[in-house]
Scaffold this active site. Structure first.
Site, PDB file in Angstrom:
ATOM      1  N   GLU A  78      40.871  52.253  -0.389  1.00 12.93           N
ATOM      2  CA  GLU A  78      41.842  51.805  -1.386  1.00 12.93           C
ATOM      3  C   GLU A  78      41.330  50.558  -2.095  1.00 12.93           C
ATOM      4  OE1 GLU A  78      44.415  53.422  -2.261  1.00 12.93           O
ATOM      5  OE2 GLU A  78      44.617  54.880  -0.635  1.00 12.93           O
ATOM      6  N   CYS A 141      51.675  51.762   4.443  1.00 11.76           N
ATOM      7  CA  CYS A 141      50.238  51.560   4.211  1.00 11.76           C
ATOM      8  C   CYS A 141      49.998  50.522   3.119  1.00 11.76           C
ATOM      9  CB  CYS A 141      49.574  52.883   3.842  1.00 11.76           C
ATOM     10  SG  CYS A 141      49.551  54.087   5.188  1.00 11.76           S
ATOM     11  N   HIS A 165      42.576  55.473   3.545  1.00  6.92           N
ATOM     12  CA  HIS A 165      43.457  56.594   3.867  1.00  6.92           C
ATOM     13  C   HIS A 165      42.626  57.796   4.305  1.00  6.92           C
ATOM     14  CE1 HIS A 165      47.240  55.040   1.767  1.00  6.92           C
ATOM     15  NE2 HIS A 165      47.655  55.524   2.926  1.00  6.92           N
TER      16      HIS A 165
END
Length: 212
Positions: A78, A141, A165
């Site tokens: 991310e 998250c 992820h």
């Protein structure tokens, strides 16, 4: 470097969370990095406290959190977290924040300061599906990645932080043939490759963006 790698407990009535299953299978030494592991609750109210305690009791150079992204087919580092909790479902404490700021005195967003493109390319070099993600969602998250950015901004200026992820594993999609998954072995391989790519070097300047 001393890295804390975290995974999550199962949530949404599931019995397994591949993020934690994969973290438990990581080697304690990866490249030049020493790895500690921590299981986080899927709880908006509890994760901050656990992360704060971990950072207060140990000197970590890096915190890398791993989370489940059901429906994704690739392992996805991310790039950024946004300052919003907007939960589609309740967390494991039956708490469901809607349009709530994570930290009122925080920035609108925090960008991971890890070499996310190098990490993504390292996953791809293993022959695995890997992609750079520009949205960590608005569930726990994203909350964790944002909180890590907040801590770096306000309290730990030398801290490096990031989030990856991972897809479902096959056991989670029984009867759902149209839902992508990845074997736990491949997830562990991909995470190991991503961690090996972490260094003090500048990130790669390659095109891993999206058009939408």
């Amino acid at each position: 470097m001393h890295i804390l790698v975290t995974g999550f407990a199962p949530f949404d009535n599931q019995d397994i969370n591949p993020s934690w299953e994969a973290v438990t299978q990581l080697e304690d030494i990866i490249g030049t990095h020493t790895i500690d592991k921590l299981k986080l609750p899927t709880s908006f109210k509890k994760v901050d406290t656990m992360i704060n305690k971990a950072l207060a009791s140990n000197h970590y150079d890096i915190v890398l959190s791993i989370g489940q992204a059901g429906g994704r087919s690739a392992i996805t580092p991310e790039r950024v977290a946004i300052n919003i909790d907007d939960a589609r479902i309740p967390d494991n404490d039956d708490f469901q924040p809607i349009d709530q700021a994570i930290h009122l005195d925080g920035a609108p967003a925090y960008f991971s300061n890890l070499p996310v493109k190098a990490m993504t390319q390292s996953i791809i070099n293993q022959g695995l599906p890997g992609a750079l993600s520009n949205s960590a969602g608005t569930f726990v998250c994203n909350h964790v990645l944002y909180h890590l950015g907040y801590l770096q901004d306000k309290h730990y200026p030398l801290l490096r932080f990031g989030f990856i992820h991972v897809p479902y594993i096959p056991e989670q999609i029984d009867g759902k043939s149209d839902t992508p998954s990845m074997t736990l072995e491949n997830i562990v391989t991909g995470l190991t490759a991503a961690i090996e790519a972490i260094s003090d070097d500048d990130d790669l300047r390659i095109a891993l963006g999206t058009t939408e």
